[in-house]
Motif scaffolding. Structure first.
Motif, PDB file in Angstrom:
ATOM      1  N   VAL A 168       0.850  -1.183   0.000  1.00  0.00           N
ATOM      2  CA  VAL A 168       0.000   0.000   0.000  1.00  0.00           C
ATOM      3  C   VAL A 168       0.894   1.244   0.000  1.00  0.00           C
ATOM      4  CG1 VAL A 168      -1.785  -1.246   1.273  1.00  0.00           C
ATOM      5  CG2 VAL A 168      -0.101   0.120   2.527  1.00  0.00           C
ATOM      6  N   GLU A 169       0.301   2.405  -0.169  1.00  0.00           N
ATOM      7  CA  GLU A 169       1.065   3.648  -0.148  1.00  0.00           C
ATOM      8  C   GLU A 169       1.686   3.883   1.231  1.00  0.00           C
ATOM      9  OE1 GLU A 169      -1.102   6.996  -1.570  1.00  0.00           O
ATOM     10  OE2 GLU A 169      -0.998   6.323  -3.656  1.00  0.00           O
ATOM     11  N   SER A 170       2.808   4.594   1.219  1.00  0.00           N
ATOM     12  CA  SER A 170       3.546   4.982   2.425  1.00  0.00           C
ATOM     13  C   SER A 170       4.051   3.781   3.218  1.00  0.00           C
ATOM     14  CB  SER A 170       2.675   5.877   3.331  1.00  0.00           C
ATOM     15  OG  SER A 170       2.283   7.043   2.635  1.00  0.00           O
ATOM     16  N   ALA A 197       5.845   0.525  -2.749  1.00  0.00           N
ATOM     17  CA  ALA A 197       6.120   1.931  -2.486  1.00  0.00           C
ATOM     18  C   ALA A 197       7.587   2.132  -2.136  1.00  0.00           C
ATOM     19  CB  ALA A 197       5.231   2.434  -1.347  1.00  0.00           C
ATOM     20  N   ASN A 198       8.184   1.122  -1.520  1.00  0.00           N
ATOM     21  CA  ASN A 198       9.578   1.160  -1.130  1.00  0.00           C
ATOM     22  C   ASN A 198      10.393   0.328  -2.124  1.00  0.00           C
ATOM     23  OD1 ASN A 198      11.856   1.706   0.409  1.00  0.00           O
ATOM     24  ND2 ASN A 198      11.217   0.529   2.187  1.00  0.00           N
ATOM     25  N   VAL A 199      11.641   0.037  -1.790  1.00  0.00           N
ATOM     26  CA  VAL A 199      12.503  -0.766  -2.651  1.00  0.00           C
ATOM     27  C   VAL A 199      11.940  -2.181  -2.768  1.00  0.00           C
ATOM     28  CG1 VAL A 199      14.837  -1.646  -2.974  1.00  0.00           C
ATOM     29  CG2 VAL A 199      14.484   0.586  -1.910  1.00  0.00           C
ATOM     30  N   ALA A 200      11.885  -2.707  -3.978  1.00  0.00           N
ATOM     31  CA  ALA A 200      11.355  -4.059  -4.168  1.00  0.00           C
ATOM     32  C   ALA A 200      12.361  -5.118  -3.726  1.00  0.00           C
ATOM     33  CB  ALA A 200      10.976  -4.266  -5.633  1.00  0.00           C
ATOM     34  N   ALA A 249       3.897   4.063  -9.274  1.00  0.00           N
ATOM     35  CA  ALA A 249       3.937   3.133  -8.150  1.00  0.00           C
ATOM     36  C   ALA A 249       3.199   3.760  -6.970  1.00  0.00           C
ATOM     37  CB  ALA A 249       5.387   2.854  -7.768  1.00  0.00           C
ATOM     38  N   PRO A 250       2.841   2.971  -5.967  1.00  0.00           N
ATOM     39  CA  PRO A 250       2.289   3.571  -4.746  1.00  0.00           C
ATOM     40  C   PRO A 250       3.274   4.589  -4.169  1.00  0.00           C
ATOM     41  CG  PRO A 250       2.023   1.185  -4.712  1.00  0.00           C
ATOM     42  CD  PRO A 250       2.911   1.499  -5.884  1.00  0.00           C
ATOM     43  N   ALA A 251       2.757   5.713  -3.691  1.00  0.00           N
ATOM     44  CA  ALA A 251       3.622   6.757  -3.158  1.00  0.00           C
ATOM     45  C   ALA A 251       4.328   6.271  -1.902  1.00  0.00           C
ATOM     46  CB  ALA A 251       2.805   8.009  -2.842  1.00  0.00           C
TER      47      ALA A 251
END
Length: 334
Positions: A168-170, A197-200, A249-251
């Motif tokens: 999800v976002e954030s 939202a972060n590094v995959a 991408a999600p923020a």
């Protein structure tokens, strides 16, 4: 570069259609760059089929893994969808394997997205292999990730392990994270990551600590935030992979950025080769030398980049004379 008219939803299937092209362009460097990554086999002594142990489609798999996944054991999972919390998956193993059926195995996250699922998987000897598993369900804002690593002279192989639903976002969640103490080999091959939202896939933190090698090969990354891959330990490689930024991408916690490969630390003899970047959408740089990565050394080779509105595809400020070289980098409008 031909434009991608299928869009970001094509994911793994879209990447698969490009593999012949990627392999033809980089077969020689893949064989050389992966040095020592020649076999996906674990030296197991016992095989346990969970179907014979009573596991059926729709069950929780946690207790089955707690009971059967151990040193010297290959655990086979029948095709199906199973709920999991990470219990039973995490642990320290030597010469162990967890192999899903080629017909499809899904691990479903808990319905509450905020449930943290963070199994820590460490190879203490030989090879620990995890193969043919897709994790479904978006991670919540609480940090979830697979934490993986190996002691010196041991290895972890993640083969066709996929995280298509991201977060999800954030969210601070990731798909896979290499432990700082990782000192052996981590091989991530034919895996798919999307919508984080972060590094995959973050394999950078062992640099300056365990400094274990990471090889990312034949993977796909679709519309991920912050960065698709972070890399840093000496002699690590990202090769034969596909990166896509065609939709937002999600923020993340600091807004939206969609880098391809990020080099946040100054590892030596890194390789980024035979990769394709479809940056037709909102992506930022395809290669980002984030503060601290400028003093390392490595090679950018045989890259194909299709761009949209980006002003900076390769971040400036890094010093070629410090040891980085580039060749056969083909850039065209997507």
């Amino acid at each position: 570069m031909a434009r991608d008219d299928t869009g970001g939803d094509a994911g793994k299937a879209h990447h698969t259609s490009r593999r012949a092209v990627l392999r033809a362009a980089g077969a020689a460097s893949l064989a050389l760059g992966a040095g020592g990554v020649a076999s996906a086999q674990s030296n197991t002594e016992t095989v346990v089929d969970l179907g014979n142990e009573g596991l059926t489609d729709g069950d929780s798999i946690d207790s089955y893994l707690e009971t059967h996944l151990a040193d010297g054991v290959e655990v086979q999972i029948p095709a199906g969808t199973y709920s999991y919390t990470g219990a039973g998956l995490g642990g320290e193993y030597a010469n162990a394997a967890l192999v899903g059926s080629a017909d499809g195995v899904e691990f479903q996250r808990p319905e509450d997205a905020e449930t943290t699922v963070t199994p820590t998987i460490t190879a203490t000897g030989g090879t620990v292999r995890i193969e043919n598993i897709t994790v479904t369900g978006a991670s919540g804002q609480a940090q979830s990730r697979w934490e993986v690593g190996a002691v010196a002279d041991a290895s972890v192989h993640l083969l066709n392990v996929n995280f298509p639903d991201g977060s999800v976002e954030s969210s601070e969640s990731m798909g896979v994270y290499a432990q700082e103490s990782h000192a052996g080999l981590l091989w991530v091959k034919s895996c798919h990551f999307a919508a984080f939202a972060n590094v995959a896939l973050d394999v950078s933190d062992p640099a300056g600590s365990g400094n274990g090698r990471a090889v990312v090969e034949d993977c796909s990354f679709v519309n991920t935030g912050t960065a698709a891959v972070r890399v840093g330990p000496d002699n690590s490689a990202v090769q034969g992979s596909y990166f896509e930024a065609t939709a937002a991408a999600p923020a993340g916690t600091d807004g939206t950025s969609q880098h391809g490969v990020q080099v946040p630390v100054s590892g030596g003899n890194l390789t980024l080769s035979d990769c394709e970047f479809n940056w037709a959408g909102p992506g930022t740089s395809v290669v980002d030398f984030a503060g601290g990565g400028e003093g390392g050394s490595g090679t950018l080779q045989n890259l194909r980049v299709g761009y949209g509105d980006q002003e900076t595809l390769f971040t400036t400020g890094w010093d070629i004379e410090a040891g980085w070289t580039g060749e056969s980098i083909n850039v065209s409008e997507a």
